[in-house]
Design an enzyme around this catalytic site. Sequence first.
Site, PDB file in Angstrom:
ATOM      1  N   TYR A   1      -6.762  67.892 -25.575  1.00  0.00           N
ATOM      2  CA  TYR A   1      -6.061  67.251 -24.465  1.00  0.00           C
ATOM      3  C   TYR A   1      -6.673  65.949 -23.969  1.00  0.00           C
ATOM      4  O   TYR A   1      -6.086  65.269 -23.142  1.00  0.00           O
ATOM      5  CB  TYR A   1      -5.934  68.251 -23.315  1.00  0.00           C
ATOM      6  CG  TYR A   1      -5.041  69.414 -23.682  1.00  0.00           C
ATOM      7  CD1 TYR A   1      -3.659  69.261 -23.723  1.00  0.00           C
ATOM      8  CD2 TYR A   1      -5.585  70.639 -24.041  1.00  0.00           C
ATOM      9  CE1 TYR A   1      -2.837  70.311 -24.094  1.00  0.00           C
ATOM     10  CE2 TYR A   1      -4.768  71.699 -24.413  1.00  0.00           C
ATOM     11  CZ  TYR A   1      -3.395  71.529 -24.440  1.00  0.00           C
ATOM     12  OH  TYR A   1      -2.578  72.576 -24.820  1.00  0.00           O
TER      13      TYR A   1
ATOM     14  N   PHE B   1      -3.496  80.115 -14.542  1.00  0.00           N
ATOM     15  CA  PHE B   1      -2.116  79.615 -14.456  1.00  0.00           C
ATOM     16  C   PHE B   1      -1.623  79.243 -15.835  1.00  0.00           C
ATOM     17  O   PHE B   1      -2.377  79.243 -16.789  1.00  0.00           O
ATOM     18  CB  PHE B   1      -2.026  78.414 -13.507  1.00  0.00           C
ATOM     19  CG  PHE B   1      -2.835  77.210 -13.912  1.00  0.00           C
ATOM     20  CD1 PHE B   1      -2.250  76.172 -14.621  1.00  0.00           C
ATOM     21  CD2 PHE B   1      -4.184  77.108 -13.583  1.00  0.00           C
ATOM     22  CE1 PHE B   1      -2.986  75.050 -14.988  1.00  0.00           C
ATOM     23  CE2 PHE B   1      -4.928  75.994 -13.935  1.00  0.00           C
ATOM     24  CZ  PHE B   1      -4.326  74.965 -14.646  1.00  0.00           C
TER      25      PHE B   1
END
Length: 429
Positions: free
Chosen positions: A135, A429
């Site tokens: 990322y 999450f």
Amino acid sequence: MGKNIDDTAVETVNGVQLRAVSVGEVEEWNRALNLGFLRPHAGIEPELPRRRWQPGRMLGCFDGGRQIATFRSSDVELTVPGGAVVQADAITNVTVSATHRRRGLLSAMMRRDLASAAERGCAVAILVAAEYNIYGRFGFGPATWGCGWRIDLARTRGLRESLPGVPGVPGGRIDFVTLAEQRELGAELYDRWRLTQPGAIARDGIWWERNTNQLRIPGEDFKEPFTAVHRDADGRVTGLVVYRIDNKWDGAYPDATLTVDDFIALDLPTAVELWRLVLSVDWVRKVVVDSVAPDDPLPLLLQDPRAATPHEANGDLMWLRLLDVEAAFGARRYGAAGRVVLEVEDRLGYASGRFAIEVAGDGTGRCTRTTDDADLALDVSELGSLYLGSETAPRLAAAGLLTEVRPGAAAAADLLLRTPLRAWTPTEF
């Protein structure tokens, strides 16, 4: 960038169709998600698609009629240094099938989501990186770190007998509670606590229902944990601990391991009382704390801090990407008065430019674009690591990840960006 995004648009990426998933397609999307995460598909809870699905926020890639990539995001409040919150685009459930790697599918889904997030006014995007090297190319940098401990009770012999300044909580008490009480009391407590912890994000109702088995997920083996809450003399809940016990025996001798899954305390006296409970459970010989804040004093509360050894899973946790530099840095507070000018490189364009961070004596600051000479030059990924205060400019400079244009600027920036508490993200999450 990121204007007039059409969430219903269909893109073709190397012969594969990328589009938002309809609520009726969530079952197959979930099957593709499980395949991408190398786990068996066990169906889906009937109510979950309706409640979790949002128009345009669940993306899929389709090769013919088959879903072969997944991506989901939702908006969430992120606490920043000083107790303010910013709107964050929380990215999760990112997979690409092994049969369709290296075709630009992840890049296309990420670009689409970030553009939509910027249009909605999100100051940052956040995610948890399963692999370190994926990322950074999208502008994310590690911004919080997990910190867990393994405690040998035979070595530590519990908490220190005298804890200076911590006489206990006069009139306080600890009670075990039911799962229903955990949902109600825990949610209210967490919402108070998260505003004190940089890096914490809000927990929605689905999180609490899933973690207390009100929302049952096929394939997940839920075993009811032990949940205790601490109340002060007025009856107000000031802390919560959730733990489970692996009840093992070594012949005729107990050899159980207690694992702490969730720990919230509004103050040190409450934390001490809850740790005292955890460290004194009968038959338990080892305590595993999966995650607490990196600067939590837990080891120093023990009679022998050496009995607490770092958890092997400790490492980077939440990664952060700046979308609106001025809004994000204007929302947080700072450690010292001063001024620093940052030259930021961002290949996607959201954070590109030169920014001046000016901090007043009371710790408030503002961030504006400027044409002044830069003090530091860095990529947006490193800016994401600095934002919540967990990383330091001198360390990045020493690693060659940040350039000191003006000598001494890294140390000066460190004073500005320093925070009393290191950032921590206790919520998946």
